[in-house]
Structures are given as C-alpha cells and as structure tokens.
Design a protein around this motif. Structure first.
Motif, mmCIF file in Angstrom:
data_model
loop_
_atom_site.group_PDB
_atom_site.id
_atom_site.type_symbol
_atom_site.label_atom_id
_atom_site.label_comp_id
_atom_site.label_asym_id
_atom_site.label_seq_id
_atom_site.Cartn_x
_atom_site.Cartn_y
_atom_site.Cartn_z
ATOM 1 N N LEU A 81 0.825 -1.211 0.000
ATOM 2 C CA LEU A 81 0.000 0.000 0.000
ATOM 3 C C LEU A 81 0.857 1.258 0.000
ATOM 4 N N THR A 82 2.175 1.093 -0.092
ATOM 5 C CA THR A 82 3.066 2.235 0.078
ATOM 6 C C THR A 82 3.110 3.137 -1.146
ATOM 7 N N THR A 83 2.773 2.623 -2.332
ATOM 8 C CA THR A 83 2.773 3.480 -3.509
ATOM 9 C C THR A 83 1.436 4.204 -3.623
ATOM 10 N N PHE A 84 1.491 5.420 -4.175
ATOM 11 C CA PHE A 84 0.274 6.215 -4.323
ATOM 12 C C PHE A 84 -0.744 5.503 -5.200
ATOM 13 N N ALA A 85 -0.285 4.917 -6.312
ATOM 14 C CA ALA A 85 -1.214 4.274 -7.242
ATOM 15 C C ALA A 85 -1.959 3.128 -6.565
ATOM 16 N N GLU A 188 10.452 -5.031 -11.167
ATOM 17 C CA GLU A 188 9.349 -5.986 -11.008
ATOM 18 C C GLU A 188 7.979 -5.380 -11.285
ATOM 19 N N SER A 189 7.912 -4.088 -11.571
ATOM 20 C CA SER A 189 6.621 -3.428 -11.789
ATOM 21 C C SER A 189 6.210 -3.537 -13.250
ATOM 22 N N TYR A 190 5.041 -4.120 -13.495
ATOM 23 C CA TYR A 190 4.552 -4.245 -14.867
ATOM 24 C C TYR A 190 4.166 -2.884 -15.425
ATOM 25 N N ALA A 191 3.556 -2.024 -14.605
ATOM 26 C CA ALA A 191 3.215 -0.675 -15.067
ATOM 27 C C ALA A 191 4.476 0.088 -15.447
ATOM 28 N N GLY A 192 5.511 -0.020 -14.606
ATOM 29 C CA GLY A 192 6.771 0.643 -14.912
ATOM 30 C C GLY A 192 7.385 0.118 -16.197
ATOM 31 N N GLY A 216 14.851 3.571 -11.107
ATOM 32 C CA GLY A 216 14.282 4.063 -9.856
ATOM 33 C C GLY A 216 13.447 2.989 -9.187
ATOM 34 N N ASP A 217 12.879 3.316 -8.021
ATOM 35 C CA ASP A 217 12.048 2.328 -7.305
ATOM 36 C C ASP A 217 10.742 2.949 -6.821
ATOM 37 N N TRP A 218 10.289 4.010 -7.469
ATOM 38 C CA TRP A 218 9.087 4.789 -7.157
ATOM 39 C C TRP A 218 9.330 5.825 -6.059
ATOM 40 N N SER A 219 10.422 5.747 -5.309
ATOM 41 C CA SER A 219 10.615 6.646 -4.173
ATOM 42 C C SER A 219 11.222 7.979 -4.608
ATOM 43 N N THR A 220 10.978 9.014 -3.792
ATOM 44 C CA THR A 220 11.580 10.322 -4.045
ATOM 45 C C THR A 220 13.099 10.245 -3.999
ATOM 46 N N LEU A 221 13.628 9.427 -3.071
ATOM 47 C CA LEU A 221 15.078 9.292 -2.950
ATOM 48 C C LEU A 221 15.690 8.748 -4.231
ATOM 49 N N SER A 222 15.060 7.729 -4.820
ATOM 50 C CA SER A 222 15.626 7.162 -6.046
ATOM 51 C C SER A 222 15.575 8.176 -7.180
ATOM 52 N N GLN A 245 6.542 10.995 -7.472
ATOM 53 C CA GLN A 245 7.500 11.043 -6.362
ATOM 54 C C GLN A 245 8.935 11.086 -6.875
ATOM 55 N N MET A 246 9.227 10.289 -7.875
ATOM 56 C CA MET A 246 10.576 10.322 -8.437
ATOM 57 C C MET A 246 10.824 11.646 -9.152
ATOM 58 N N ALA A 247 9.797 12.196 -9.795
ATOM 59 C CA ALA A 247 9.947 13.497 -10.442
ATOM 60 C C ALA A 247 10.303 14.567 -9.413
ATOM 61 N N LEU A 248 9.702 14.490 -8.213
ATOM 62 C CA LEU A 248 10.030 15.435 -7.147
ATOM 63 C C LEU A 248 11.507 15.336 -6.776
ATOM 64 N N GLY A 249 12.022 14.106 -6.673
ATOM 65 C CA GLY A 249 13.440 13.936 -6.382
ATOM 66 C C GLY A 249 14.319 14.516 -7.472
ATOM 67 N N VAL A 250 13.898 14.357 -8.729
ATOM 68 C CA VAL A 250 14.655 14.933 -9.844
ATOM 69 C C VAL A 250 14.672 16.459 -9.737
ATOM 70 N N LEU A 251 13.521 17.053 -9.437
ATOM 71 C CA LEU A 251 13.450 18.516 -9.305
ATOM 72 C C LEU A 251 14.427 19.022 -8.243
ATOM 73 N N ARG A 252 14.467 18.345 -7.113
ATOM 74 C CA ARG A 252 15.369 18.780 -6.042
ATOM 75 C C ARG A 252 16.830 18.678 -6.472
ATOM 76 N N ALA A 253 17.192 17.545 -7.096
ATOM 77 C CA ALA A 253 18.578 17.352 -7.513
ATOM 78 C C ALA A 253 18.993 18.407 -8.530
ATOM 79 N N LEU A 254 18.126 18.696 -9.490
ATOM 80 C CA LEU A 254 18.446 19.703 -10.500
ATOM 81 C C LEU A 254 18.622 21.074 -9.852
ATOM 82 N N HIS A 255 17.744 21.389 -8.893
ATOM 83 C CA HIS A 255 17.844 22.671 -8.188
ATOM 84 C C HIS A 255 19.184 22.792 -7.463
ATOM 85 N N GLU A 256 19.581 21.726 -6.778
ATOM 86 C CA GLU A 256 20.847 21.759 -6.039
ATOM 87 C C GLU A 256 22.056 21.931 -6.962
#
Length: 332
Positions: A81-85, A188-192, A216-222, A245-256
């Motif tokens: 249940l940890t993923t938003f989808a 392992e994600s079929y949607a991915g 990635g693994d769906w997480s913001t960190l990845s 969530q991964m897009a959010l992590g990308v935004l932060r990394a690019l900003h830094e």
C-alpha cells in the motif's frame, strides 16, 4: 430485573426470537428487516431496529452468508500500500464497493490465505507479483486484475500505461527537445515496464537513439539520486520520470546543481498526485483516473458474481496530460 432481561443484555446472548418478542412481531419480520427486505412497513421496520438497538442484537453475518451463498465482501490482494497508485486504487475500489453494499478486505500478497477468505470475489493488484509468489486461487473464484499482462486468464482493468507514457514523451519532443531521459520504475513493476517500453518506442519512432535509462524504485530518494546523475549530463534538457514522487526527487537534484526547471531542463511525471500542483515548479504529469479504474473493477467483478458475462479481456482507462510549469521548450 428478570432472567430474560438480563440475558438480553449479555453480548452474544440475544436471539432473533428475543428481538421479535421485544418488537411485538414475528421472527420472520425480524429476518426481513435484518436482510434489508423491502416488504416491511416503515413503522414496523423502526420498531424492529429499535428493539435490536435496545437488546444489542447483531445479525449473524456468517450464517446469512451460508444461507445465501454470498458474503457481500470483496478481497483485494496487493503487494503493498506504500505506492500512491496502489493506495488510491484500493481506496477507489472500497468506495465503489460500499455503494453496492459490499465490504472490502485488504490482503497482503505475503499473507494471503486465499482458501480461507470469506469473500465473493477477488481483485488482484499487480498480478505479476501475485504470480511470482506462487499463490493459487481456489477453484471457481471470481477474479479481476489491475495491472496484469494481456494474456491473463481473467479480466484486466488498468490505466493505459503505454498510452500515457507515449503522451508524456511526445509532449517533450513536441516542445523541441532533441532527446528525453527516463527515470524508470522498479524492475518488477509491470506498469513501470510498460511506461519504459513506450518511452523507448516513441524515441525510436522519432529516429532518436534512447539514452541510458536511470533505474528508480518509485521513491523520491531514487528520483533524487537519478536526478544528480542527470544534472551532470550536459545534453539533458528533458526528463520523463515514471511517477511523481521520483519526479520530485529529480526537481530537487536539478535545483541543487543549479539546473533551472523548466528553463534548462523540463520534467514530466506520472500519476498526478494531489501535491503535484504544489511542487516548485508545479509538475506537468499524466493524470490517472483511479476512481474510474476502481469503478470498473467493482462493476465487472459484481457483474460476474451476479451471473453476468465473464472471461478474459482488457479494459483500459485513458490518462490525460496535465500541463503545468515544469515543461517548456529547450534552451537556445
């Protein structure tokens, strides 16, 4: 207080006959009220309900299910249940089932004991992981699946993953970007997997050799870790992340790293989570209609339970592109 009155107040010690005596009606009338039968006068129904409340009577759901052959419950088997989808789809299924008078039981794949479930049918989410767990369904189980392969033996309801990813990548190419980098979902994600295939196909159809994908693994960190690597790619002006969530992590990394979005790099996500519009900048993303996926799951499953047509087949719910401030033409 009489012995009968004391017994009426003991948990589990109240029978249908006790309710009938208290309400001044027959046991048959009590049965009709407890099962929601329409052929009972409103005033009589109120008398019976008041008597049930006063005595603490609870209908025997298990006995009723044995008589009717139905539990009025749906099982939802899911890996996490940890993923938003997953969480949003499960919520949508529960909401739609409640409208039909059904309850929902959530069953983690690792703990699934399917032979013992008191349910009338099952929704399997992320079926490849269900299959990998070597779980088998009891014979005759009515099933629909969310996110299964097209060769499944049961009906499949899903977002059009390939179609959504295709829109996302084409949006970036139409803005003038010469290539699009991709942060994938877990292996392992079929949607991915479908989103990654679509990314590659669109690129190749446009005559572009896809750059190496970032896993990635769906997480913001990845997403953040992938974004740090992409920030060092001088030719990277556009990124399609397989979820928000991964897009959010990308935004932060690019900003830094001093890479401005969207002036230097455009970013697109997938899902349209509630916070996507509050990202900095607000995120362009693919909106998934989880409510419709949940509605169609319950509609198809209950249709089968109630004797309607069943069998394999796939229903795809179209996602839609939500354009926000994270995408723009590439720098000149």
């Amino acid at each position: 207080m009489t012995e009968a009155a004391r017994r009426d107040r003991l948990p589990g010690g109240v029978s249908m006959a006790d309710v009938a005596r208290r309400a001044g009606v027959s046991s048959q009338t009590v049965s009709r009220v407890s099962t929601g039968h329409p052929g009972v006068a409103a005033s009589t129904r109120r008398q019976v309900l008041d008597a049930m409340h006063d005595l603490g009577y609870r209908p025997n759901i298990a006995a009723r299910a044995l008589r009717r052959g139905r539990f009025h419950a749906i099982g939802v088997v899911m890996p996490t249940l940890t993923t938003f989808a997953n969480s949003r789809t499960a919520e949508a299924i529960a909401e739609e089932a409640a409208l039909e008078g059904y309850s929902v039981t959530l069953i983690p794949v690792a703990a699934a004991t399917l032979d013992e479930l008191a349910v009338d049918g099952i929704v399997i989410m992320d079926a490849p992981r269900f299959d990998a767990a070597n779980l088998t369904l009891p014979r005759g189980t009515r099933v629909v699946s969310v996110g299964s392969r097209s060769d499944a033996d049961y009906p499949v309801i899903d977002t059009d993953q390939r179609g959504g990813a295709t829109q996302a990548v084409r949006h970036l190419l139409d803005l003038g970007h010469r290539t699009v980098w991709h942060v994938t979902g877990p292996a392992e994600s079929y949607a991915g997997e479908l989103r990654t295939r679509a990314w590659r196909d669109v690129m190749r159809e446009a005559g572009i050799m896809p750059p190496p994908a970032e896993r990635g693994d769906w997480s913001t960190l990845s997403g953040y870790q992938a974004g740090r690597r992409l920030a060092d790619e001088p030719g990277c002006t556009a990124v399609f992340a397989a979820n928000d969530q991964m897009a959010l992590g990308v935004l932060r990394a690019l900003h830094e790293r001093g890479r401005r979005v969207p002036h230097d790099v455009s970013v697109v996500g997938f899902d349209d989570i509630p916070d996507a519009a509050a990202f900095l900048p607000p995120l362009t993303t693919m909106h998934q209609n989880f409510s419709e996926v949940g509605r169609r799951c319950v509609e198809l499953l209950l249709g089968d339970i109630r004797g309607g047509p069943s069998g394999p087949g796939t229903v795809l719910v179209a996602p839609s592109l939500v354009r926000r401030a994270s995408t723009a033409p590439p720098p000149r």
